[in-house]
Design an enzyme around this catalytic site. Structure first.
Site, PDB file in Angstrom:
ATOM      1  N   ALA A   1     -39.401 -23.738 -57.738  1.00  0.00           N
ATOM      2  CA  ALA A   1     -40.603 -24.521 -57.399  1.00  0.00           C
ATOM      3  C   ALA A   1     -41.899 -23.848 -57.864  1.00  0.00           C
ATOM      4  O   ALA A   1     -42.893 -24.538 -58.114  1.00  0.00           O
ATOM      5  CB  ALA A   1     -40.654 -24.777 -55.898  1.00  0.00           C
TER       6      ALA A   1
ATOM      7  N   ASN B   1     -35.766 -18.030 -63.539  1.00  0.00           N
ATOM      8  CA  ASN B   1     -35.791 -19.384 -63.000  1.00  0.00           C
ATOM      9  C   ASN B   1     -36.822 -19.348 -61.879  1.00  0.00           C
ATOM     10  O   ASN B   1     -36.517 -18.947 -60.759  1.00  0.00           O
ATOM     11  CB  ASN B   1     -34.417 -19.794 -62.464  1.00  0.00           C
ATOM     12  CG  ASN B   1     -34.405 -21.218 -61.939  1.00  0.00           C
ATOM     13  OD1 ASN B   1     -35.447 -21.804 -61.669  1.00  0.00           O
ATOM     14  ND2 ASN B   1     -33.218 -21.765 -61.777  1.00  0.00           N
TER      15      ASN B   1
ATOM     16  N   PRO C   1     -37.579 -19.260 -55.385  1.00  0.00           N
ATOM     17  CA  PRO C   1     -37.296 -19.730 -54.028  1.00  0.00           C
ATOM     18  C   PRO C   1     -36.167 -20.751 -53.955  1.00  0.00           C
ATOM     19  O   PRO C   1     -36.005 -21.591 -54.834  1.00  0.00           O
ATOM     20  CB  PRO C   1     -38.621 -20.348 -53.571  1.00  0.00           C
ATOM     21  CG  PRO C   1     -39.390 -20.614 -54.809  1.00  0.00           C
ATOM     22  CD  PRO C   1     -38.939 -19.602 -55.816  1.00  0.00           C
ATOM     23  N   ASN C   2     -35.404 -20.604 -52.894  1.00  0.00           N
ATOM     24  CA  ASN C   2     -34.301 -21.489 -52.518  1.00  0.00           C
ATOM     25  C   ASN C   2     -33.062 -21.340 -53.386  1.00  0.00           C
ATOM     26  O   ASN C   2     -32.039 -21.957 -53.092  1.00  0.00           O
ATOM     27  CB  ASN C   2     -34.753 -22.950 -52.472  1.00  0.00           C
ATOM     28  CG  ASN C   2     -35.835 -23.168 -51.449  1.00  0.00           C
ATOM     29  OD1 ASN C   2     -35.699 -22.773 -50.295  1.00  0.00           O
ATOM     30  ND2 ASN C   2     -36.938 -23.769 -51.868  1.00  0.00           N
TER      31      ASN C   2
ATOM     32  N   ARG D   1     -36.779 -35.742 -63.388  1.00  0.00           N
ATOM     33  CA  ARG D   1     -37.024 -35.694 -61.952  1.00  0.00           C
ATOM     34  C   ARG D   1     -38.447 -36.143 -61.643  1.00  0.00           C
ATOM     35  O   ARG D   1     -39.116 -36.748 -62.465  1.00  0.00           O
ATOM     36  CB  ARG D   1     -36.728 -34.278 -61.449  1.00  0.00           C
ATOM     37  CG  ARG D   1     -35.241 -33.921 -61.693  1.00  0.00           C
ATOM     38  CD  ARG D   1     -34.802 -32.668 -61.075  1.00  0.00           C
ATOM     39  NE  ARG D   1     -34.929 -32.766 -59.614  1.00  0.00           N
ATOM     40  CZ  ARG D   1     -34.925 -31.697 -58.833  1.00  0.00           C
ATOM     41  NH1 ARG D   1     -34.795 -30.487 -59.339  1.00  0.00           N
ATOM     42  NH2 ARG D   1     -35.033 -31.829 -57.531  1.00  0.00           N
TER      43      ARG D   1
ATOM     44  N   ARG E   1     -26.958 -26.089 -51.382  1.00  0.00           N
ATOM     45  CA  ARG E   1     -28.190 -26.888 -51.419  1.00  0.00           C
ATOM     46  C   ARG E   1     -28.089 -27.977 -52.486  1.00  0.00           C
ATOM     47  O   ARG E   1     -27.939 -27.678 -53.674  1.00  0.00           O
ATOM     48  CB  ARG E   1     -29.375 -25.981 -51.743  1.00  0.00           C
ATOM     49  CG  ARG E   1     -30.670 -26.737 -51.942  1.00  0.00           C
ATOM     50  CD  ARG E   1     -31.784 -25.809 -52.421  1.00  0.00           C
ATOM     51  NE  ARG E   1     -32.968 -26.582 -52.728  1.00  0.00           N
ATOM     52  CZ  ARG E   1     -33.707 -26.393 -53.814  1.00  0.00           C
ATOM     53  NH1 ARG E   1     -33.410 -25.455 -54.671  1.00  0.00           N
ATOM     54  NH2 ARG E   1     -34.757 -27.139 -54.029  1.00  0.00           N
TER      55      ARG E   1
ATOM     56  N   GLU F   1     -37.469 -19.171 -69.704  1.00  0.00           N
ATOM     57  CA  GLU F   1     -37.597 -19.962 -68.483  1.00  0.00           C
ATOM     58  C   GLU F   1     -36.345 -20.832 -68.356  1.00  0.00           C
ATOM     59  O   GLU F   1     -35.980 -21.540 -69.303  1.00  0.00           O
ATOM     60  CB  GLU F   1     -38.852 -20.828 -68.584  1.00  0.00           C
ATOM     61  CG  GLU F   1     -39.080 -21.753 -67.429  1.00  0.00           C
ATOM     62  CD  GLU F   1     -40.295 -22.643 -67.631  1.00  0.00           C
ATOM     63  OE1 GLU F   1     -40.384 -23.658 -66.923  1.00  0.00           O
ATOM     64  OE2 GLU F   1     -41.151 -22.352 -68.495  1.00  0.00           O
TER      65      GLU F   1
ATOM     66  N   TYR G   1     -27.914 -29.334 -58.105  1.00  0.00           N
ATOM     67  CA  TYR G   1     -27.844 -27.938 -58.535  1.00  0.00           C
ATOM     68  C   TYR G   1     -26.434 -27.396 -58.732  1.00  0.00           C
ATOM     69  O   TYR G   1     -26.269 -26.276 -59.197  1.00  0.00           O
ATOM     70  CB  TYR G   1     -28.604 -27.060 -57.535  1.00  0.00           C
ATOM     71  CG  TYR G   1     -30.052 -27.453 -57.419  1.00  0.00           C
ATOM     72  CD1 TYR G   1     -30.938 -27.222 -58.459  1.00  0.00           C
ATOM     73  CD2 TYR G   1     -30.532 -28.087 -56.281  1.00  0.00           C
ATOM     74  CE1 TYR G   1     -32.265 -27.599 -58.369  1.00  0.00           C
ATOM     75  CE2 TYR G   1     -31.855 -28.466 -56.177  1.00  0.00           C
ATOM     76  CZ  TYR G   1     -32.723 -28.224 -57.221  1.00  0.00           C
ATOM     77  OH  TYR G   1     -34.037 -28.605 -57.138  1.00  0.00           O
TER      78      TYR G   1
ATOM     79  N   HIS H   1     -34.013 -23.610 -65.918  1.00  0.00           N
ATOM     80  CA  HIS H   1     -33.913 -24.556 -64.797  1.00  0.00           C
ATOM     81  C   HIS H   1     -32.522 -25.158 -64.807  1.00  0.00           C
ATOM     82  O   HIS H   1     -32.024 -25.566 -65.863  1.00  0.00           O
ATOM     83  CB  HIS H   1     -34.970 -25.655 -64.913  1.00  0.00           C
ATOM     84  CG  HIS H   1     -36.348 -25.118 -64.908  1.00  0.00           C
ATOM     85  ND1 HIS H   1     -36.953 -24.667 -63.760  1.00  0.00           N
ATOM     86  CD2 HIS H   1     -37.227 -24.913 -65.922  1.00  0.00           C
ATOM     87  CE1 HIS H   1     -38.161 -24.222 -64.075  1.00  0.00           C
ATOM     88  NE2 HIS H   1     -38.341 -24.345 -65.375  1.00  0.00           N
TER      89      HIS H   1
END
Length: 150
Positions: free
Chosen positions: A78, A75, A10-11, A108, A18, A99, A23, A101
């Site tokens: 969230a 990825n 998502p996103n 974070r 964004r 995985e 990012y 990111h």
């Protein structure tokens, strides 16, 4: 020919606009093109997929098995911190995956420090920006050269 699938959660469709300080400015289309070009140069085929919806991601993971996908780059965004359903789908198809990111999740918010996927993954790449996808692809191609599907 090896079949690879890159999945974006998502996103990530908003990359480039964004929170670019977190990012980066590279768009999802630019990442997908760089990955496809690199895979093609290595003699592999790569398809890309993005969804903001958990169930759609689960469906796509299950479909990967019937499509003879050899390796997944994911990825989960969230959903990394919330989705047992995606974890179960990855475990169920038993395809090797990395995985990824873009940001260093460990620098974070505390809720981002836990992943439902890391213990199943071949590797985890975080904090290297969009180039983390390229490094993941390099690893996947090497992995498949060493351990081709039976």
């Amino acid at each position: 020919m090896s079949q690879l699938l890159v999945m974006h959660g998502p996103n990530l469709n908003l990359l480039g606009t964004r929170e670019p300080d977190v990012y980066g400015w590279v768009t999802l289309a630019e990442i997908d093109k760089a990955l496809a070009d690199k895979a093609q140069a290595a003699g592999a085929e790569l398809s890309s997929f993005q969804s903001n919806h958990e169930g759609v991601i689960v469906d796509r993971i299950q479909k990967a098995l019937t499509e003879q996908v050899d390796f997944v780059l994911i990825n989960p965004a969230a959903y990394t911190h919330t989705s047992i359903a995606i974890r179960d789908a990855l475990a169920g198809v038993a395809l090797p995956f990395i995985e990824i990111h873009l940001s260093n999740v460990h620098k974070r918010e505390a809720f981002r420090h836990h992943s439902y996927f890391s213990d199943l993954a071949e590797a985890v790449i975080c904090g290297l920006g969009w180039k983390g996808y390229l490094y993941a692809l390099d690893f996947a191609l090497e992995h498949l050269a060493e351990k081709p599907r039976a």
